[in-house]
Design a protein around this motif. Structure first.
Motif, PDB file in Angstrom:
ATOM      1  N   GLY A  66       0.817  -1.197   0.000  1.00 27.85           N
ATOM      2  CA  GLY A  66       0.000   0.000   0.000  1.00 27.85           C
ATOM      3  C   GLY A  66       0.854   1.251   0.000  1.00 27.85           C
ATOM      4  O   GLY A  66       1.984   1.240   0.453  1.00 27.85           O
ATOM      5  N   PHE A 102      -1.651   7.146   2.838  1.00 30.94           N
ATOM      6  CA  PHE A 102      -2.400   7.114   4.083  1.00 30.94           C
ATOM      7  C   PHE A 102      -3.859   6.984   3.727  1.00 30.94           C
ATOM      8  O   PHE A 102      -4.408   7.791   2.986  1.00 30.94           O
ATOM      9  N   GLN A 103      -4.490   5.931   4.202  1.00 26.16           N
ATOM     10  CA  GLN A 103      -5.851   5.681   3.763  1.00 26.16           C
ATOM     11  C   GLN A 103      -6.686   5.214   4.949  1.00 26.16           C
ATOM     12  O   GLN A 103      -6.274   4.338   5.704  1.00 26.16           O
ATOM     13  N   ALA A 104      -7.848   5.798   5.097  1.00 22.00           N
ATOM     14  CA  ALA A 104      -8.749   5.369   6.161  1.00 22.00           C
ATOM     15  C   ALA A 104      -9.471   4.109   5.737  1.00 22.00           C
ATOM     16  O   ALA A 104      -9.824   3.959   4.574  1.00 22.00           O
ATOM     17  N   SER A 105      -9.673   3.172   6.677  1.00 22.17           N
ATOM     18  CA  SER A 105     -10.361   1.933   6.317  1.00 22.17           C
ATOM     19  C   SER A 105     -11.857   2.115   6.457  1.00 22.17           C
ATOM     20  O   SER A 105     -12.332   3.011   7.105  1.00 22.17           O
TER      21      SER A 105
END
Lengths: 142, 88
Positions: free
Chosen positions: B82, B85-88
Protein backbone atom coordinates in the motif's frame (compact mmCIF):
# COMPACT_ATOMS: atom_id res chain seq x y z
CA UNK A 1 18.15 3.05 10.82
CA UNK A 2 21.68 1.90 11.52
CA UNK A 3 22.33 -1.62 10.32
CA UNK A 4 25.56 -3.58 10.53
CA UNK A 5 27.44 -1.46 8.03
CA UNK A 6 24.86 0.17 5.77
CA UNK A 7 22.00 2.57 6.31
CA UNK A 8 18.38 1.60 5.74
CA UNK A 9 16.11 4.57 5.13
CA UNK A 10 12.34 4.70 4.97
CA UNK A 11 11.25 8.34 4.94
CA UNK A 12 8.35 8.62 7.36
CA UNK A 13 5.05 10.18 6.48
CA UNK A 14 4.84 11.49 10.04
CA UNK A 15 7.02 14.01 11.79
CA UNK A 16 5.64 12.77 15.10
CA UNK A 17 6.57 9.07 15.35
CA UNK A 18 4.47 8.42 18.48
CA UNK A 19 1.54 6.28 17.37
CA UNK A 20 -0.46 6.99 20.51
CA UNK A 21 -0.33 10.76 20.69
CA UNK A 22 -1.50 13.12 17.97
CA UNK A 23 0.05 16.51 17.41
CA UNK A 24 -2.15 19.53 16.90
CA UNK A 25 -1.41 19.36 13.17
CA UNK A 26 -2.49 15.70 13.09
CA UNK A 27 -5.66 16.50 14.97
CA UNK A 28 -6.52 19.15 12.43
CA UNK A 29 -5.68 16.70 9.62
CA UNK A 30 -8.07 14.18 11.16
CA UNK A 31 -10.78 16.79 11.09
CA UNK A 32 -10.00 17.73 7.51
CA UNK A 33 -10.22 14.06 6.53
CA UNK A 34 -13.50 13.68 8.40
CA UNK A 35 -11.98 11.11 10.75
CA UNK A 36 -12.28 10.86 14.51
CA UNK A 37 -9.02 11.14 16.42
CA UNK A 38 -9.28 7.43 17.24
CA UNK A 39 -9.70 6.53 13.57
CA UNK A 40 -6.75 8.73 12.66
CA UNK A 41 -4.66 7.18 15.42
CA UNK A 42 -5.43 3.69 14.08
CA UNK A 43 -4.53 4.73 10.53
CA UNK A 44 -1.33 6.25 11.79
CA UNK A 45 -0.45 3.09 13.68
CA UNK A 46 -1.07 0.98 10.55
CA UNK A 47 1.10 3.32 8.52
CA UNK A 48 3.93 3.25 11.06
CA UNK A 49 3.81 -0.56 11.13
CA UNK A 50 4.14 -0.61 7.33
CA UNK A 51 7.14 1.66 7.61
CA UNK A 52 8.65 -0.69 10.18
CA UNK A 53 8.17 -3.66 7.83
CA UNK A 54 9.79 -1.68 5.02
CA UNK A 55 12.76 -1.02 7.26
CA UNK A 56 13.12 -4.74 7.95
CA UNK A 57 12.73 -5.53 4.25
CA UNK A 58 15.39 -2.97 3.39
CA UNK A 59 17.76 -4.57 5.86
CA UNK A 60 17.04 -8.00 4.39
CA UNK A 61 17.62 -6.68 0.87
CA UNK A 62 20.88 -5.09 1.95
CA UNK A 63 22.16 -8.37 3.33
CA UNK A 64 21.35 -10.12 0.04
CA UNK A 65 23.07 -7.39 -1.96
CA UNK A 66 26.13 -7.60 0.29
CA UNK A 67 26.44 -11.28 -0.64
CA UNK A 68 26.38 -10.35 -4.33
CA UNK A 69 28.96 -7.61 -3.84
CA UNK A 70 31.14 -10.11 -2.02
CA UNK A 71 31.61 -11.91 -5.33
CA UNK A 72 33.05 -8.76 -6.90
CA UNK A 73 36.05 -8.45 -4.64
CA UNK A 74 37.38 -5.51 -2.71
CA UNK A 75 36.22 -2.03 -3.52
CA UNK A 76 32.48 -2.73 -3.57
CA UNK A 77 30.51 -1.72 -0.49
CA UNK A 78 26.82 -1.11 0.07
CA UNK A 79 26.33 2.17 1.91
CA UNK A 80 22.55 2.61 1.97
CA UNK A 81 19.15 1.23 0.99
CA UNK A 82 16.40 3.84 0.64
CA UNK A 83 12.69 3.25 0.07
CA UNK A 84 10.95 5.59 -2.38
CA UNK A 85 7.20 5.60 -1.75
CA UNK A 86 6.49 7.57 -4.93
CA UNK A 87 8.02 5.03 -7.28
CA UNK A 88 7.64 1.98 -5.01
CA UNK A 89 11.31 1.25 -5.46
CA UNK A 90 14.52 0.91 -3.47
CA UNK A 91 17.60 2.95 -4.23
CA UNK A 92 20.90 1.30 -3.37
CA UNK A 93 24.01 3.42 -2.93
CA UNK A 94 27.12 1.40 -3.57
CA UNK A 95 30.77 2.36 -3.40
CA UNK A 96 32.69 0.89 -6.31
CA UNK A 97 36.30 1.19 -7.50
CA UNK A 98 34.98 3.68 -10.09
CA UNK A 99 33.20 5.77 -7.48
CA UNK A 100 29.74 5.76 -5.89
CA UNK A 101 26.88 4.36 -7.95
CA UNK A 102 23.13 4.27 -7.45
CA UNK A 103 20.95 1.33 -8.37
CA UNK A 104 17.16 1.38 -8.39
CA UNK A 105 15.22 -1.83 -7.90
CA UNK A 106 11.46 -2.13 -8.24
CA UNK A 107 9.40 -3.42 -5.33
CA UNK A 108 8.27 -6.35 -7.49
CA UNK A 109 11.78 -7.57 -8.13
CA UNK A 110 12.75 -7.16 -4.49
CA UNK A 111 9.63 -8.85 -3.14
CA UNK A 112 9.91 -11.71 -5.63
CA UNK A 113 13.45 -12.38 -4.44
CA UNK A 114 12.89 -11.95 -0.72
CA UNK A 115 9.51 -13.66 -0.50
CA UNK A 116 10.36 -16.74 -2.50
CA UNK A 117 14.15 -16.95 -2.01
CA UNK A 118 14.18 -19.45 -4.82
CA UNK A 119 17.39 -19.74 -6.80
CA UNK A 120 15.85 -18.25 -9.94
CA UNK A 121 14.42 -15.21 -8.13
CA UNK A 122 17.64 -14.51 -6.26
CA UNK A 123 19.39 -14.87 -9.61
CA UNK A 124 17.18 -12.07 -10.99
CA UNK A 125 18.28 -9.81 -8.15
CA UNK A 126 21.92 -10.73 -8.75
CA UNK A 127 21.60 -10.07 -12.49
CA UNK A 128 20.12 -6.62 -11.98
CA UNK A 129 22.77 -5.66 -9.44
CA UNK A 130 25.57 -6.87 -11.72
CA UNK A 131 24.09 -5.12 -14.75
CA UNK A 132 23.57 -1.91 -12.81
CA UNK A 133 27.20 -1.94 -11.69
CA UNK A 134 28.50 -2.63 -15.19
CA UNK A 135 29.67 -6.13 -14.30
CA UNK A 136 27.48 -7.85 -16.86
CA UNK A 137 30.33 -10.13 -17.86
CA UNK A 138 29.39 -12.10 -14.74
CA UNK A 139 25.82 -12.65 -15.92
CA UNK A 140 25.67 -16.15 -17.30
CA UNK A 141 23.12 -18.91 -17.23
CA UNK A 142 23.92 -21.31 -14.40
CA UNK B 1 5.47 -13.15 -13.61
CA UNK B 2 8.10 -10.41 -13.65
CA UNK B 3 10.70 -10.70 -16.37
CA UNK B 4 13.23 -8.05 -15.39
CA UNK B 5 16.48 -9.64 -14.32
CA UNK B 6 15.73 -12.90 -16.12
CA UNK B 7 17.78 -14.47 -18.87
CA UNK B 8 15.24 -15.42 -21.51
CA UNK B 9 15.60 -17.44 -24.69
CA UNK B 10 13.55 -15.83 -27.49
CA UNK B 11 12.45 -17.07 -30.90
CA UNK B 12 11.74 -14.38 -33.46
CA UNK B 13 8.36 -13.92 -35.03
CA UNK B 14 8.53 -13.34 -38.81
CA UNK B 15 8.04 -9.60 -38.31
CA UNK B 16 10.63 -9.53 -35.54
CA UNK B 17 13.24 -11.27 -37.64
CA UNK B 18 12.72 -8.71 -40.38
CA UNK B 19 12.66 -5.73 -38.04
CA UNK B 20 15.71 -6.73 -36.01
CA UNK B 21 17.88 -8.41 -38.63
CA UNK B 22 20.44 -5.63 -38.36
CA UNK B 23 20.23 -5.14 -34.62
CA UNK B 24 20.44 -8.81 -33.71
CA UNK B 25 22.57 -11.05 -35.84
CA UNK B 26 22.34 -14.81 -35.97
CA UNK B 27 19.62 -17.32 -36.46
CA UNK B 28 16.02 -17.59 -35.46
CA UNK B 29 16.59 -17.45 -31.72
CA UNK B 30 18.75 -15.65 -29.18
CA UNK B 31 19.23 -15.24 -25.46
CA UNK B 32 18.95 -11.92 -23.65
CA UNK B 33 18.70 -10.38 -20.21
CA UNK B 34 15.45 -8.48 -19.68
CA UNK B 35 16.47 -5.23 -18.03
CA UNK B 36 13.06 -3.58 -17.96
CA UNK B 37 9.55 -4.18 -19.20
CA UNK B 38 7.09 -1.45 -20.00
CA UNK B 39 4.20 -0.62 -22.32
CA UNK B 40 6.55 -0.54 -25.31
CA UNK B 41 7.85 -4.05 -24.80
CA UNK B 42 10.96 -5.57 -23.27
CA UNK B 43 14.26 -3.74 -22.98
CA UNK B 44 16.92 -6.39 -23.39
CA UNK B 45 20.67 -6.72 -23.16
CA UNK B 46 22.36 -9.52 -25.03
CA UNK B 47 25.19 -11.38 -23.31
CA UNK B 48 26.75 -12.07 -26.68
CA UNK B 49 27.13 -8.36 -27.32
CA UNK B 50 30.25 -6.51 -26.38
CA UNK B 51 30.62 -7.31 -22.72
CA UNK B 52 31.40 -3.78 -21.58
CA UNK B 53 28.38 -2.31 -23.33
CA UNK B 54 25.22 -1.56 -21.41
CA UNK B 55 23.32 -0.69 -24.55
CA UNK B 56 19.89 -2.23 -24.48
CA UNK B 57 17.47 -3.01 -27.30
CA UNK B 58 13.71 -2.67 -27.34
CA UNK B 59 12.04 -5.94 -28.21
CA UNK B 60 8.41 -5.27 -29.01
CA UNK B 61 6.08 -8.03 -27.96
CA UNK B 62 5.13 -8.76 -31.56
CA UNK B 63 8.78 -9.33 -32.41
CA UNK B 64 8.99 -12.70 -30.75
CA UNK B 65 6.94 -15.80 -31.29
CA UNK B 66 8.05 -17.80 -28.28
CA UNK B 67 10.21 -17.52 -25.19
CA UNK B 68 11.52 -19.90 -22.58
CA UNK B 69 13.04 -19.27 -19.20
CA UNK B 70 13.73 -20.90 -15.89
CA UNK B 71 10.85 -20.30 -13.52
CA UNK B 72 9.97 -21.45 -10.03
CA UNK B 73 6.48 -20.33 -8.99
CA UNK B 74 6.19 -18.54 -5.65
CA UNK B 75 4.58 -20.45 -2.84
CA UNK B 76 1.88 -17.87 -2.19
CA UNK B 77 0.50 -14.85 -4.05
CA UNK B 78 1.70 -11.47 -2.88
CA UNK B 79 -0.15 -8.29 -2.22
CA UNK B 80 0.97 -5.03 -3.74
CA UNK B 81 2.31 -2.79 -0.99
CA UNK B 82 0.00 0.00 0.00
CA UNK B 83 1.02 3.57 -0.52
CA UNK B 84 0.09 6.67 1.35
CA UNK B 85 -2.40 7.11 4.08
CA UNK B 86 -5.85 5.68 3.76
CA UNK B 87 -8.75 5.37 6.16
CA UNK B 88 -10.36 1.93 6.32
Amino acid sequence: MASSDFQVNVPSGFSNPDSQSLSEVEKSMAGAMDLSEEQFRQCKLDHLLKEERRLERGKDLGEQVKKILGELGAGYRLTSVTWNSNTLSRRLEIETPQGPQNLVLSWELVDDALDSRTRSELQRLRNMVLFGLGRQELIVRH
Amino acid sequence: MGLSGRLVHFWFSPSGREALKEAISGGSDFEALVVEENELGLWIWMPDAEQDSREVTLLKLEYFAAASLEYEPPEAPRERPGVGFQAS
